[in-house]
Design a protein around this motif. Structure first.
Motif, short mmCIF file in Angstrom:
data_model
loop_
_atom_site.label_atom_id
_atom_site.label_comp_id
_atom_site.label_asym_id
_atom_site.label_seq_id
_atom_site.Cartn_x
_atom_site.Cartn_y
_atom_site.Cartn_z
N LEU A 116 -38.89 1.59 -108.87
CA LEU A 116 -37.58 1.71 -108.22
C LEU A 116 -37.31 3.20 -108.06
CD1 LEU A 116 -35.01 0.24 -107.22
CD2 LEU A 116 -34.11 0.40 -109.56
N CYS A 137 -33.11 3.09 -104.42
CA CYS A 137 -31.71 2.90 -104.79
C CYS A 137 -30.98 4.22 -104.62
CB CYS A 137 -31.58 2.40 -106.23
SG CYS A 137 -31.92 3.66 -107.47
N ARG A 143 -27.42 0.43 -110.60
CA ARG A 143 -27.40 -0.68 -111.56
C ARG A 143 -27.79 -2.00 -110.88
NH1 ARG A 143 -22.62 -3.48 -115.14
NH2 ARG A 143 -23.88 -5.33 -115.47
N LEU A 146 -31.40 -2.04 -110.15
CA LEU A 146 -32.19 -2.21 -111.38
C LEU A 146 -32.24 -3.71 -111.75
CD1 LEU A 146 -33.66 -0.32 -113.29
CD2 LEU A 146 -31.57 -0.03 -114.60
N VAL A 156 -39.81 -2.27 -115.16
CA VAL A 156 -39.43 -1.42 -114.02
C VAL A 156 -39.78 0.03 -114.34
CG1 VAL A 156 -37.48 -0.60 -112.62
CG2 VAL A 156 -37.53 -2.98 -113.39
N PHE A 158 -38.55 3.52 -113.19
CA PHE A 158 -37.45 4.16 -112.45
C PHE A 158 -37.80 5.63 -112.26
CE2 PHE A 158 -33.43 6.14 -111.61
CZ PHE A 158 -32.68 5.18 -110.95
N GLY A 165 -31.40 6.63 -114.38
CA GLY A 165 -32.03 5.43 -114.93
C GLY A 165 -31.41 5.05 -116.27
N SER A 168 -27.78 3.81 -115.86
CA SER A 168 -27.72 2.46 -115.26
C SER A 168 -28.17 1.43 -116.29
CB SER A 168 -28.60 2.37 -114.02
OG SER A 168 -28.36 3.45 -113.16
N ALA A 169 -29.18 1.78 -117.10
CA ALA A 169 -29.69 0.86 -118.12
C ALA A 169 -28.59 0.57 -119.15
CB ALA A 169 -30.90 1.47 -118.81
N GLN A 179 -36.41 1.29 -123.57
CA GLN A 179 -36.73 2.34 -122.60
C GLN A 179 -37.81 3.29 -123.12
OE1 GLN A 179 -32.98 4.22 -121.31
NE2 GLN A 179 -31.92 2.45 -122.14
N LEU A 208 -38.16 -0.77 -119.49
CA LEU A 208 -37.77 0.23 -118.48
C LEU A 208 -38.51 1.53 -118.74
CD1 LEU A 208 -36.03 1.17 -116.11
CD2 LEU A 208 -34.23 1.76 -117.74
#
Ligand code: 13P
Ligand code: SF4
Length: 353
Positions: A116, A137, A143, A146, A156, A158, A165, A168-169, A179, A208
């Protein structure tokens, strides 16, 4: 005869008429933004440019924005940049070959990893993203995109802005344990001592994966600045852009795209004090627009030197070239990148229609 850059630009706009559309990002200076037909955040500009019918689109923004516009332009339309050498430093923090290498290694484990890409990335990166089934995005829909990306695969990647990132997470409820900030040295080209046959196991476990890029303008803001402002201006609301670190967004009262910050100011009650953590040209504009009812201050004076390369004189020189029929100045997109890069942008436009 017009005798100021302002008058000369306005005269050229009038003579070029409907064949010209000037668009600009909110971070442009007042001298430039006052000449635009359309202004917006990255998402609004991508949407609106797709609807423009003018033959010449002049994009007052950094290079990746012009590239995205050129990708969405209709056949025969030309996209021009007043300062084609002005590129966002974050967009240059990931490259297509590096992304290809990281994606290859991540997919070794058999997991379906969806890339992304923040719109602040090169077209070549967007093309790799498109080929791997990923999307683009913006800060206004990170968000949502995601969530879209998690629905397409097991994990994902990012890129390139780790802070957008991470912010948004957090909004989605992911913890730090979900993450992993990609260690690019561990994905070094084969033959280099750091290279390894398999992706590192932490990368295999995380849901992520975050590319280690950032915006140097927004990472200048610190939690100490937020607490200092709270002490000096009790009762003030502090709002920031999500390219700031999670430590700063957590300390603030709100975080969102440039359009979110503009809306927040428009809806703030009379007499309020707002402290805004984003590029200073936008903060100054908002302070001027609302000076009779709000007190608006920058969290700190942080200016984007890349956006500042677009000046009124460069805009004038570009319009003079267009009026002379100089067409060598427009943004060109390599043929082989068009379909995959467009796929990544169109997935976003469809998911957020
Ligand atoms: P927005 O999409 O929020 O306008 O942000 C673009 C950008 O470059 C912020 O630094
Ligand atoms: Fe890039 Fe940061 Fe400038 Fe935005 S403010 S264009 S992310 S360098």
């Amino acid at each position: 005869m017009p005798d100021s850059p302002f008058d000369s630009i306005e005269a050229l706009r009038a003579s070029l008429g409907a064949s010209l559309c000037i668009v600009g990002h909110h971070y442009q200076t007042e001298e430039v933004i006052r000449h635009t037909d359309i202004r917006g955040d990255s998402l609004e500009l991508a949407r609106r440019v797709a609807e423009v019918t003018a033959e010449h689109i002049v994009f007052c923004g950094v290079y990746f924005m012009g590239e995205s516009a050129a990708l969405l332009a209709r056949p025969g339309q030309k996209v021009h940049l007043p300062a084609p050498a002005a590129e966002c430093s974050m967009a240059l923090m990931s490259s297509a070959p590096e992304l290809e290498r990281v994606m290859n290694r991540l997919c070794h484990s058999g997991r379906k990893v969806i890339p992304l890409a923040y719109v602040n990335s090169t077209l070549a990166v967007k093309a790799v993203v498109g080929r791997y089934g990923g999307a683009v995005c913006t800060s206004a829909n990170a968000r949502r995109m995601l969530e879209w990306a998690f629905a397409q695969g097991d994990a994902v990647l990012f890129l390139p802005d780790m802070n957008l990132g991470r912010n948004s997470a957090r909004a989605m409820g992911l913890t730090e344990l979900d993450q992993y900030i990609v260690d690019l040295d561990a994905f070094a080209p084969a033959g280099r001592p750091e290279a390894d046959d398999a992706a590192p196991s932490a990368a295999d476990r995380a849901r992520l994966l975050l590319w280690p890029g950032y915006c140097s303008i927004h990472t200048d803001f610190t939690p100490a600045m937020v607490s200092d402002m709270r002490t000096r201006h009790p009762g003030a609301k502090i709002i920031v852009h999500p390219e700031c670190t999670p430590e700063v967004t957590r300390a603030a009262d709100g975080a969102g795209s440039t359009s979110f910050l503009i809306d927040y100011a428009a809806k703030a009650p009379d007499g309020a004090t707002l402290i805004i953590g984003t590029e200073v040209n936008l903060v100054r504009r908002l302070a001027g627009m609302h000076k009779h009812r709000l007190r608006i201050l920058p969290l700190a004076e942080s200016a984007c030197e890349y956006m500042a390369e677009i000046t009124e004189l460069r805009l004038l020189a570009l319009l003079e070239g267009i009026a002379r029929g100089d067409s060598g100045l427009c943004v060109r997109v390599a043929e082989e990148l068009k379909a995959p890069a467009r796929a990544s942008l169109e997935r976003m436009l469809r998911a957020c229609a």
